[in-house]
Scaffold this active site. Structure first.
Site, PDB file in Angstrom:
ATOM      1  N   CYS A 270       0.803  -1.184   0.026  1.00  0.00           N
ATOM      2  CA  CYS A 270       0.027  -0.236   0.068  1.00  0.00           C
ATOM      3  C   CYS A 270       0.837   1.408  -0.095  1.00  0.00           C
ATOM      4  CB  CYS A 270      -1.026   0.144   1.252  1.00  0.00           C
ATOM      5  SG  CYS A 270      -2.091  -1.648   1.197  1.00  0.00           S
TER       6      CYS A 270
HETATM    7  C1  UGA Z   1      -1.002   0.043   5.938  1.00  0.00           C
HETATM    8  C2  UGA Z   1      -1.843   0.831   6.938  1.00  0.00           C
HETATM    9  O1  UGA Z   1      -1.225   0.772   8.280  1.00  0.00           O
HETATM   10  C3  UGA Z   1      -3.292   0.252   6.790  1.00  0.00           C
HETATM   11  O2  UGA Z   1      -4.061   1.355   7.809  1.00  0.00           O
HETATM   12  C4  UGA Z   1      -4.019   0.518   5.759  1.00  0.00           C
HETATM   13  O3  UGA Z   1      -5.394   0.094   5.703  1.00  0.00           O
HETATM   14  C5  UGA Z   1      -2.991  -0.270   4.689  1.00  0.00           C
HETATM   15  O4  UGA Z   1      -1.545   0.166   4.704  1.00  0.00           O
HETATM   16  C6  UGA Z   1      -3.578  -0.231   3.116  1.00  0.00           C
HETATM   17  O5  UGA Z   1      -3.487   0.725   2.805  1.00  0.00           O
HETATM   18  O6  UGA Z   1      -4.372  -1.381   2.835  1.00  0.00           O
HETATM   19  P1  UGA Z   1      -0.060  -2.478   6.094  1.00  0.00           P
HETATM   20  O7  UGA Z   1       0.636  -2.148   4.843  1.00  0.00           O
HETATM   21  O8  UGA Z   1      -0.886  -3.825   6.207  1.00  0.00           O
HETATM   22  O9  UGA Z   1      -1.088  -1.352   6.401  1.00  0.00           O
HETATM   23  O10 UGA Z   1       1.212  -2.326   7.213  1.00  0.00           O
HETATM   24  P2  UGA Z   1       1.636  -1.654   8.119  1.00  0.00           P
HETATM   25  O11 UGA Z   1       1.425  -2.202   9.581  1.00  0.00           O
HETATM   26  O12 UGA Z   1       1.044  -0.196   8.101  1.00  0.00           O
HETATM   27  O13 UGA Z   1       3.035  -1.266   7.823  1.00  0.00           O
HETATM   28  C7  UGA Z   1       3.729  -0.820   6.636  1.00  0.00           C
HETATM   29  C8  UGA Z   1       5.402  -0.993   6.579  1.00  0.00           C
HETATM   30  O14 UGA Z   1       5.780   0.097   7.523  1.00  0.00           O
HETATM   31  C9  UGA Z   1       5.710  -2.095   7.092  1.00  0.00           C
HETATM   32  O15 UGA Z   1       6.849  -2.683   6.102  1.00  0.00           O
HETATM   33  C10 UGA Z   1       6.217  -1.903   8.288  1.00  0.00           C
HETATM   34  O16 UGA Z   1       7.266  -2.793   8.977  1.00  0.00           O
HETATM   35  C11 UGA Z   1       6.640  -0.543   8.222  1.00  0.00           C
HETATM   36  N1  UGA Z   1       6.762   0.091   9.603  1.00  0.00           N
HETATM   37  C12 UGA Z   1       5.338   0.376  10.306  1.00  0.00           C
HETATM   38  C13 UGA Z   1       7.990   0.516  10.037  1.00  0.00           C
HETATM   39  O17 UGA Z   1       8.988   0.374   9.457  1.00  0.00           O
HETATM   40  N2  UGA Z   1       8.008   1.409  11.404  1.00  0.00           N
HETATM   41  C14 UGA Z   1       6.824   1.341  12.103  1.00  0.00           C
HETATM   42  O18 UGA Z   1       6.756   2.072  13.062  1.00  0.00           O
HETATM   43  C15 UGA Z   1       5.495   1.141  11.484  1.00  0.00           C
END
Ligand code: UGA
Length: 452
Positions: A270
């Site tokens: 996403c």
């Molecule tokens: C993200 C959003 O969090 C959701 O709210 C949204 O609905 C979704 O995209 C979407 O558009 O469908 P997602 O991609 O499943 O969800 O995963 P996240 O938990 O947001 O993580 C995204 C990336 O950021 C991962 O690689 C994660 O490891 C990284 N991340 C996240 C970090 O490196 N640090 C953080 O503090 C948080």
């Protein structure tokens, strides 16, 4: 006769499946359809192709009880369901703009089925789409192709999804808020009615408002991750720990503590896709978004920054083997789309190292991702390991790319395989004191002051 307690879901990927089981869990009847007939057959037997907590159980429960039915065409859905949710992919084009071809195909098929049903139906766009998609693209498309009258035969609404992989069932069943973008009272009433059992706040906006909220949310979240990652480089220079810095700024409620974990950069299907689509849409409207551009740029550099940490502490990378531990874009999922493992491996290879890859659940999806890309790895330089132990025994260094519990909880004899060698913890998941006891040298993202 319109059944107000029945919904149709078209597209049974991550979002469609989570939405389907969530509605079923809240007592509604759900009719699901996907163009991939193998997938539909598996789902009808309660089997899911997606690794996601609670999904298999809820799917089995609701397909068995009949509350979730898998259909073979749009027609059955439009016959019974008052609202048809379109949850098909909206990938990127080569230039980064949004590719609406799956959505338009689904809308055209749904339009035909609505016409046959002879009743008013609400088409609800669940997929992430740029503003104006419902009103200036899907609405007119349905009107033109099936000669349906907007408002009389059909309406179009936007209802973006905010679930995250790894917790998608929980997020869908207990949403923090439901955002509906509607233009008429009938659509609003129906959606309010369908979401009433969720007992959460329902925010009503226009369709474009709901569409933009989704991009604003992802842009803000991605921006926080890039912010933490920029500071992770500063922290190493300053000899401090970026996790301390982020924890302390997060104590200010105006900032908050979430989404400030420095790491290898954000991956997943996403953030990058949505930010690029947003940039393209803004450009089409002659608007620059320097913050969004910088968020992506910082992210593109971060995998290289992790390899820099390794290179600065290792005697040399040329001809050495690096275990890349974790291929999923984050823990709790087998999804490897946009995983930072890909640029990390590219960077290692570019600097002359070889890589041995390990992940407890995502090796197959990673292989598929490589197969479908136009740059397969040279098998003499990139190999796969079936166990963590083998990956560690056959490598000189290791990088933790995904924070799987298996790595944190691995018994001493496994980490002892890295004795005298170096591990770079890009997720800050390991215990450095424990590792040092096994003679493993430890470096980590944003952790300065180790050499003093
Ligand atoms: C993200 C959003 O969090 C959701 O709210 C949204 O609905 C979704 O995209 C979407 O558009 O469908 P997602 O991609 O499943 O969800 O995963 P996240 O938990 O947001 O993580 C995204 C990336 O950021 C991962 O690689 C994660 O490891 C990284 N991340 C996240 C970090 O490196 N640090 C953080 O503090 C948080």
């Amino acid at each position: 006769m319109v059944e107000r307690r029945t919904v149709g879901i078209v597209g049974l990927g991550h979002v469609g499946l989570a939405t389907a089981v969530a509605f079923a869990q809240h007592g509604l009847t759900v009719l699901g359809y996907d163009t991939d007939s193998d997938r539909v057959r598996d789902l009808a037997r309660g089997r899911t192709p997606i690794f996601e907590p609670e999904l298999a159980q809820l799917l089995a429960r609701h397909t068995k009880s009949g509350r979730l039915r898998l259909e073979e065409s749009h027609r059955e859905i439009a016959k019974e369901a008052s609202a048809i949710f379109l949850a098909v992919p909206t990938p990127s084009t080569m230039g980064g703009s949004i590719d609406l071809s799956f959505l338009s195909r689904a809308a055209i098929e749904a339009a035909d089925a609505i016409k046959r049903s002879g009743e008013w139906r609400l088409l609800v766009i669940k997929s992430t789409v740029v503003p104006e998609t419902a009103e200036t693209f899907i609405g007119p498309l349905v009107e033109k192709t099936a000669r349906l009258r907007p408002g009389k035969d059909f309406s179009v609404a936007s209802n973006p999804e905010f679930l995250a992989e790894g917790t998608m069932v929980r997020d869908a069943v207990n949403p923090l808020r439901v955002v509906i973008g509607v233009n008429d009272g009938r659509s609003e009433k129906l959606l309010r009615n369908l979401y009433a059992p969720f007992r959460t706040e329902i925010v009503v906006l226009t369709p474009s408002g709901a569409e933009l909220v989704k991009y604003a949310s992802n842009a803000m979240l991605a921006n926080r991750v890039s912010f933490a990652n920029e500071f992770s480089r500063l922290a190493i220079e300053a000899g401090v720990d970026v996790y301390d810095i982020m924890r302390v700024i997060g104590m200010d409620p105006r900032i908050g503590e979430k989404f400030l974990a420095a790491g290898p950069g954000f991956g997943g299907s996403c953030f990058s896709k949505d930010l690029k689509a947003l940039l393209c849409w803004a450009r089409d409207h002659s608007i620059e978004l320097p913050l969004v551009e910088a968020t992506l740029k910082t992210n593109e550099r971060q995998a290289g920054a992790i390899v820099d940490i390794l290179e600065e502490s290792a005697p040399g990378l040329k001809g050495r083997t690096v275990a890349v531990l974790g291929l999923a874009f984050k823990k709790g999922t087998s999804d490897t789309r946009e995983s930072r493992a890909y640029p990390m491996i590219d960077e290692l290879l570019r600097r002359g190292a070889n890589a041995v890859l390990y992940d407890p659940v995502a090796i197959e999806t990673f292989r598929l991702g490589i197969k479908s890309s136009d740059r397969p790895y040279d098998s003499s330089r990139v190999t796969y390991s079936r166990t963590l132990e083998n990956a560690l025994s056959s490598s000189d260094y290791a990088i933790i790319q995904t924070d799987w519990d298996e790595f944190k909880e691995a018994p001493p004899k496994i980490w002892a395989k890295l004795s005298g060698k170096l591990v770079v913890d890009a997720r800050r998941t390991l215990d450095p004191v424990r590792l040092r006891r096994f003679g493993v040298e430890y470096c980590a993202v944003g952790l300065g002051g180790l050499k003093s």
